[in-house]
Design a protein around this motif. Structure first.
Motif, PDB file in Angstrom:
ATOM      1  N   UNK A 190       0.885  -1.216  -0.103  1.00 31.24           N
ATOM      2  CA  UNK A 190      -0.104  -0.012  -0.031  1.00 31.24           C
ATOM      3  C   UNK A 190       0.849   1.258  -0.054  1.00 31.24           C
ATOM      4  N   UNK A 191       1.822   1.453   0.868  1.00 29.21           N
ATOM      5  CA  UNK A 191       2.839   2.370   0.997  1.00 29.21           C
ATOM      6  C   UNK A 191       3.649   2.529  -0.334  1.00 29.21           C
ATOM      7  N   UNK A 192       3.947   1.710  -0.969  1.00 24.83           N
ATOM      8  CA  UNK A 192       4.696   1.808  -2.235  1.00 24.83           C
ATOM      9  C   UNK A 192       3.650   2.441  -3.283  1.00 24.83           C
ATOM     10  N   UNK A 193       2.617   1.733  -3.538  1.00 25.23           N
ATOM     11  CA  UNK A 193       1.481   1.930  -4.579  1.00 25.23           C
ATOM     12  C   UNK A 193       1.086   3.635  -4.271  1.00 25.23           C
ATOM     13  N   UNK A 194       0.535   3.713  -3.234  1.00 20.03           N
ATOM     14  CA  UNK A 194      -0.003   5.032  -2.856  1.00 20.03           C
ATOM     15  C   UNK A 194       0.784   6.403  -2.537  1.00 20.03           C
ATOM     16  N   UNK A 195       2.139   6.041  -2.321  1.00 15.69           N
ATOM     17  CA  UNK A 195       3.156   7.013  -1.739  1.00 15.69           C
ATOM     18  C   UNK A 195       4.555   7.132  -2.509  1.00 15.69           C
ATOM     19  N   UNK A 214       3.755   7.412  -6.373  1.00 18.82           N
ATOM     20  CA  UNK A 214       3.335   8.748  -7.008  1.00 18.82           C
ATOM     21  C   UNK A 214       4.234   9.942  -6.740  1.00 18.82           C
ATOM     22  N   UNK A 215       4.966   9.916  -5.443  1.00 16.40           N
ATOM     23  CA  UNK A 215       5.942  10.924  -5.195  1.00 16.40           C
ATOM     24  C   UNK A 215       6.951  10.927  -6.180  1.00 16.40           C
ATOM     25  N   UNK A 216       7.673   9.610  -6.509  1.00 15.79           N
ATOM     26  CA  UNK A 216       8.446   9.974  -7.636  1.00 15.79           C
ATOM     27  C   UNK A 216       7.956  10.449  -8.894  1.00 15.79           C
ATOM     28  N   UNK A 217       6.960  10.043  -9.407  1.00 15.97           N
ATOM     29  CA  UNK A 217       6.199  10.500 -10.695  1.00 15.97           C
ATOM     30  C   UNK A 217       6.010  11.908 -10.485  1.00 15.97           C
TER      31      UNK A 217
END
Length: 646
Positions: free
Chosen positions: A43-48, A51-54
């Motif tokens: 969940x952390x990787x997908x939702x944070x 998106x932050x890197x993108x």
């Protein structure tokens, strides 16, 4: 028997077998990935993280396009030439052209600042974080796969351990209760119980080894995930700080270049100044916690569980012709014991017994079932005063001369039949019982029943002693399988199964005039013949356990021609005597020899025990219904320790 040992130095009890592994909580500490989102990596990787890197990549591309546009715009403005016109408006035109050129120069400067300061920083952060994120994600996948593989291996070992131990227990119960079967058939059952008991040992070792591996994998996962989450949060904070600093610089550059766009840029500058990446992360974590709620699976530490709670339990027996025949045989045995008990009780208590009754009893003993019932009735009578004692350690009984002679005649007939039919089971019981009855001779001396049967041909048969040792070893393994249920979870047998009879086996041989050297050779020969069955290491251990007490008590080369008192003269210390079992547990040797009276009260019959203890894993179907009427009849017809199986 030897005490079961823990397979590791520290094993949690069943009440603490599965404790969640949670990170340490510090009061008033800020929210963090490690503390609050340690179990939600996906969940952390997908939702944070993604998106932050993108977001940082998109901002970098946008600023790069802006710098290119500003450079083209500035170069276009610089290309404007001077207007060589004279007039009143020349100064105004020159001022306009100068303004255009100055604006072009400022656009080029802005483009250089964007490319050399902000974009370069963003590209460096993106490159570093991309490499680290790729490695972190790969490592986490390996950790998760390792943890899942260890858990699957543990589940398979647990199911196999439960099934093997249950099969060994039920086979052992069948072997120990088959007192009425022929020696060959019962020996096959005993050997089967031994094989299953050894398989249970192997499954037990694999199960504990799987627990250790699963716990290590869990500990490795918890330890590495803590570092991973700290790295991810640190990267997230640095990425936010970098983005915030870049936006602040952009606002400064824009403000110095476009004074006329000050009002529009103030919003961007204010937004950049008010941006707090740390607080924004805290808000994200709070929102994630509310969405997740309390339904988060804990990371637990595994501990040992009882085998009867693992694996797939054995299905209750169905009423078959063989089972019906077994019930009838057991009922017949009970009837035979009920018929013999009054006669033998009066005989042992010094009452008068008619010669016809004694002769009638002797006429029955050549048959296998009456002979087995005869041994069981005598065993119960000897242990009547102390049911918890073992037959080998039971106190002797003093008989009147008449009763002594009558009992001696019965023993002689029973031994003749055991010799003729190769009945090693009853022969062993008669051998032990013969040393427990005595009377007073004509001259006042003590006369043991052993002296009456001392010269019997059965004791001179090598095959008899070989079979007695073999069946006693199998019986010890069967008793071990039955005793495992009463042990605490995590206990493990580390030494070969032993009984009090096995410890005194060589002493029994010496009591019938066999020298210690001959007894040692017989034990070595029997163990050597069955080395492939028991295992070479187990045979070596038995060679020491069976002989060590007598190697100390008997000098090398010493022998007796008539050694009837040898068994009673041996020490009763730790080498031979068995300690009393702890309160609330079954006496292992008493279960093995079938003399513990309360064992039958606490342990149900095989069919009812199977129906009660049947376990199922995640792949099992729904539990079956109640037992049929035929199975309930079978449970009621099963003999207890006090009437048949002793």
């Amino acid at each position: 028997t030897s005490e079961a040992e823990w397979p590791w130095k520290k094993v949690e009890s069943s009440t603490s077998a599965e404790q969640p592994i949670q990170p340490a909580v510090v009061e008033d500490a800020p929210r963090s990935f490690r503390k609050d989102l340690w179990d939600r990596f996906d969940y952390l990787w997908k939702h944070r993280i993604e998106p932050s890197q993108s977001l940082l990549q998109k901002v970098t591309d946008l600023l790069r396009s802006r710098a290119e546009l500003e450079r083209k715009y500035g170069e276009s403005l610089l290309s404007f030439g001077e207007i060589s016109e004279s007039g009143a408006l020349h100064s105004a035109v020159d001022a306009m052209i100068v303004n255009f050129r100055n604006r072009g120069e400022q656009s080029i400067i802005l483009a250089d600042e964007l490319e050399q300061d902000i974009i370069v920083s963003f590209d460096c952060v993106i490159k570093q974080h991309k490499e680290v994120s790729k490695k972190v994600y790969s490592d986490v996948q390996l950790l998760v796969k390792n943890l899942q593989d260890r858990r699957k291996s543990h589940d398979r070992s647990a199911r196999r351990y439960g099934s093997r131990c249950a099969e060994a227990e039920f086979a052992a119960q069948d072997s120990l209760q088959a007192v009425s079967m022929k020696t060959a058939d019962r020996l096959k059952l005993a050997q089967q119980a031994t094989i299953l008991s050894k398989q249970a040992r192997v499954a037990e070792y694999d199960y504990y080894h799987a627990i250790d591996k699963a716990n290590k994998a869990s500990a490795l996962y918890a330890e590495q995930m803590a570092h991973v989450l700290e790295v991810l949060q640190d990267m997230e904070e640095k990425r936010g700080q970098c983005l915030r600093d870049g936006l602040r610089k952009l606002a400064v550059y824009e403000t110095s270049w476009l004074r006329n766009m000050q009002y529009d840029l103030e919003g961007v500058a204010k937004a950049s100044e008010d941006c707090d990446p740390v607080q924004e992360l805290q808000n994200f974590i709070e929102t994630s916690i509310k969405e997740a709620g309390e339904e988060r699976p804990p990371l637990v530490r595994l501990g040992a569980a009882p085998f009867h709670q693992l694996g797939k339990g054995r299905e209750p027996r169905k009423m078959s012709p063989e089972l019906q025949q077994l019930i009838q045989v057991q009922q017949h045995m009970r009837q035979l014991m009920d018929d013999m008990t009054p006669v033998l009780s009066r005989l042992l208590e010094g009452g008068e017994v008619e010669v016809a009754q004694t002769e009638g009893l002797c006429r029955q003993l050549p048959e296998s079932r009456p002979r087995a019932a005869f041994c069981q009735v005598l065993r119960l009578a000897v242990l009547k005063d102390d049911p918890s004692a073992e037959l080998d350690n039971a106190a002797g009984r003093n008989l009147t001369p008449a009763a002594f002679e009558a009992l001696a005649s019965c023993f002689t007939v029973a031994l003749d039949a055991a010799d003729e039919h190769n009945d090693a089971w009853c022969g062993r019981d008669l051998m032990v019982l013969a040393q427990l009855f005595r009377t007073v001779g004509p001259e006042g001396q003590a006369v043991s029943l052993l002296s009456k049967v001392y010269n019997h041909a059965l004791w001179n048969k090598v095959t008899f002693w070989d079979e007695v040792l073999l069946l006693s070893l199998c019986e010890a393994y069967a008793a071990e399988a039955v005793w495992r249920r009463s042990l605490a979870p995590g206990s493990q047998f580390s030494k070969p199964a032993m009984t009090s009879f096995l410890q005194r086996f060589v002493g029994y041989m010496m009591a019938f005039g066999i020298s210690f050297e001959q007894g040692r050779n017989s034990v070595a020969s029997t163990l050597r013949k069955n080395a492939a069955f028991f295992g070479h290491q187990t045979v070596q251990a038995y060679s020491q356990l069976l002989l060590e007490a007598y190697e100390v008590a008997t000098p090398q080369g010493a022998s007796d021609s008539r050694n009837m008192s040898r068994l009673e003269a041996l020490p009763t210390g730790p080498a031979l005597a068995m300690s009393e079992p702890p309160e609330g547990q079954d006496d292992f040797e008493a279960v093995a020899m079938g003399v513990q009276a309360d064992f039958a009260q606490r342990e149900e019959t095989p069919s009812s025990a199977l129906a009660e203890d049947q376990a199922s894993d995640d792949e099992d179907e729904d539990d079956k219904g109640e037992e049929t009427e035929a199975l309930r009849v079978l449970a009621e017809a099963q003999p207890k320790v006090d009437d048949v199986f002793t």
